[in-house]
Scaffold this motif. Structure first.
Motif: not given
Ligand SMILES: Nc1ncnc2c1ncn2[C@@H]1O[C@H](COP(=O)(O)OP(=O)(O)OP(=O)(O)O)[C@@H](O)[C@H]1O
Ligand SMILES: [Mg+2]
Lengths: 220, 240
Positions: A122, A126-127, A129, A131-132, A135, A139-140, A143-144
């Motif tokens: 997961m 994210a990375r 995409l 995302m730093s 981030q 953002y991942v 929340p998860i």
């Protein structure tokens, strides 16, 4: 026949107010400790997760101490020894400091569990995409992982709220201390303790209900 | 263009990629096939910098992926990736899943990001699922969601790592169809796959990996019709 006693007197409506004020103090000390302790605990949890063996040698044992030594001993020790190192804290501040650290030590393992709950694929997605690292965390993972361990965190928060009663040993007049004062005066322990219990329930019930409704919302 | 020069990758003492040389031109579709453990996934991870390399280099449009000064987060925006496991963000709706990265990585406004997301979801045939949570989507739909999520960053290249391997057989087709559509639109793609039909019909070239070495690469007619390497022949005889 007129009652002759002046020192002892029965439970009066204004005593309810006295207990109510004490309940607000319980809430206040709990809200402060739980919120600051949670923020610190999440940071410690992240250090435990990322720090590997370095964290295992430094942060982990310290948190273990705070987790395992009974809170009442921590409170008394801190309150009596803090002045020696020049910290003159009143019972309230001492209570907040110790309860905060205690909360942080409990939240740290919850938070680490939360980070571990988000599996590597997961996070790689994210990375990928763009995302730093931060981030991805914000953002991942937050929340998860946060949702995964939310029930455990609620357990910690409610526990700390009840444990805040121990600050009474320092003379801080929160709910339990206020009850003891009234019991001494009215000699009606059953009544007073029932009322105090009802106040604790009134403080925690809305939290559990709100938590449950959040969990239901997330479940779909 | 993706240029891979003498790429070596180790996991500890395990030598997983043993000197890969490979160029992928703009607009090309390359399929990568090979046995489990031959290093196919690792190759993709090295291309977008998810794994460090020990020797050699990967250059994407002139930028060395593994060089010190490279802004890897920026470079990855050029390299969309779809994994075997779909990894949809479970706490976000389909639309939010796709809109997240354009918003936080590219700094698009919320409205713009949602616009792009809706467009990409329609593109992969999920136009009617915008406000649905991933848990209510089938594996095939989630995998198309993952494709839309990658496309929303407007990448120049798409890397697919066995995008259909984890799917129930009846869901494979819709995902392959989406990949085929991208290929027809001219997307540059590197597809690690076990779908030999897809590799044969859609790719410009097929590369066969064997124990960390690129044994053979060529047009599908060569690889499937007249494989030169003995290992390729053996592998293909087994998958058929
Ligand atoms: N993070 C890791 N740490 C250690 N070894 C790894 C790691 N990732 C992969 N490997 C090893 O590297 C080798 C190549 O793995 P890779 O996942 O690239 O193979 P693959 O060709 O994609 O196989 P598959 O078809 O099963 O996906 C395998 O032996 C694998 O066990
Ligand atoms: Mg693989």
């Amino acid at each position: 026949m007129e009652p002759t006693i002046s020192f002892f007197s029965g439970f009066a409506p204004k005593d309810l107010l006295f207990l109510g004020e004490a309940a607000v103090r319980t809430m206040w000390i709990s809200v402060l400790s739980i919120s600051i302790g949670t923020v610190l605990g999440v940071i410690f949890g992240w250090i435990l997760y990322e720090g590997k063996w370095a964290a295992a040698l430094t942060v982990a044992p310290i948190l273990d101490v705070f987790r395992s030594v009974p809170l009442i001993i921590q409170l008394v020790l801190f309150y009596n020894f803090a002045p020696i190192i020049g910290l003159n804290l009143d019972p309230f501040a001492s209570g907040v400091v110790i309860l905060t650290i205690y909360t942080a030590s409990l939240v740290a393992s919850v938070a680490r569990g939360g980070i571990e709950a988000v599996d590597a694929p997961m996070r790689r997605a994210a990375r990928s995409l763009g995302m730093s690292y931060w981030q991805d965390l914000r953002y991942v993972v937050l929340p998860i992982g946060g949702r995964a361990v939310f029930p455990a965190w609620v357990g910690v928060a409610l526990g700390v709220m009840k444990d805040s009663a121990l600050v009474s040993v320092l003379g801080y007049v929160e709910l339990l201390k206020a009850s003891q004062i009234l019991i001494t005066r009215t000699q009606e322990p059953f009544l007073i303790l029932s009322i105090a219990g009802a106040f604790y329930f009134a403080l925690s019930y809305p939290i559990s209900r709100y938590a449950a409704s959040l969990e239901r919302k997330w479940a779909q | 263009m993706i240029e891979i020069h003498d790429l070596h990758k180790y996991f500890g003492s395990l030598h997983v990629l043993k000197g890969i040389d490979l160029n992928v031109e703009k607009g090309e579709v390359l399929s990568v096939i090979g046995a489990s453990g031959s290093g196919k996934s690792t190759l993709l991870y090295c291309i977008n910098g998810l794994e460090p390399v020990q020797q050699g280099k990967v250059v994407v449009d002139g930028t060395d992926v593994h060089a010190k000064g490279t802004d890897i987060n920026k470079l990855r925006q050029q390299l969309g990736m779809v994994f075997q496991q779909w990894n949809s963000f479970p706490h976000l709706t389909a639309l939010e899943n796709v809109a997240l990265a354009p918003k936080i990585v590219k700094g698009k406004s919320k409205a713009e990001a949602r616009e792009i997301a809706a467009q990409q979801l329609k593109h992969v045939g999920l136009g009617d699922k915008l406000d649905v949570y991933p848990s209510a989507l089938s594996g095939g739909q989630q995998q198309r969601l993952a494709i839309a999520r990658a496309l929303a960053m407007e990448p120049e290249y798409m890397l697919f790592d066995e995008a259909t391997s984890a799917l129930d057989p009846e869901l494979v087709g819709e995902v392959l169809e989406t990949m085929r559509m991208l290929a027809e639109e001219g997307m540059t793609m590197i597809c690690v796959t076990h779908e030999m039909g897809f590799a044969r019909d859609v790719s410009d070239r097929v590369a066969f990996f064997h124990q960390g070495v690129m044994e053979e690469i060529g047009p599908p007619e060569q690889i499937f019709g007249n494989p030169q390497s003995e290992h390729t022949q053996k592998f293909l005889a087994n998958v058929r």
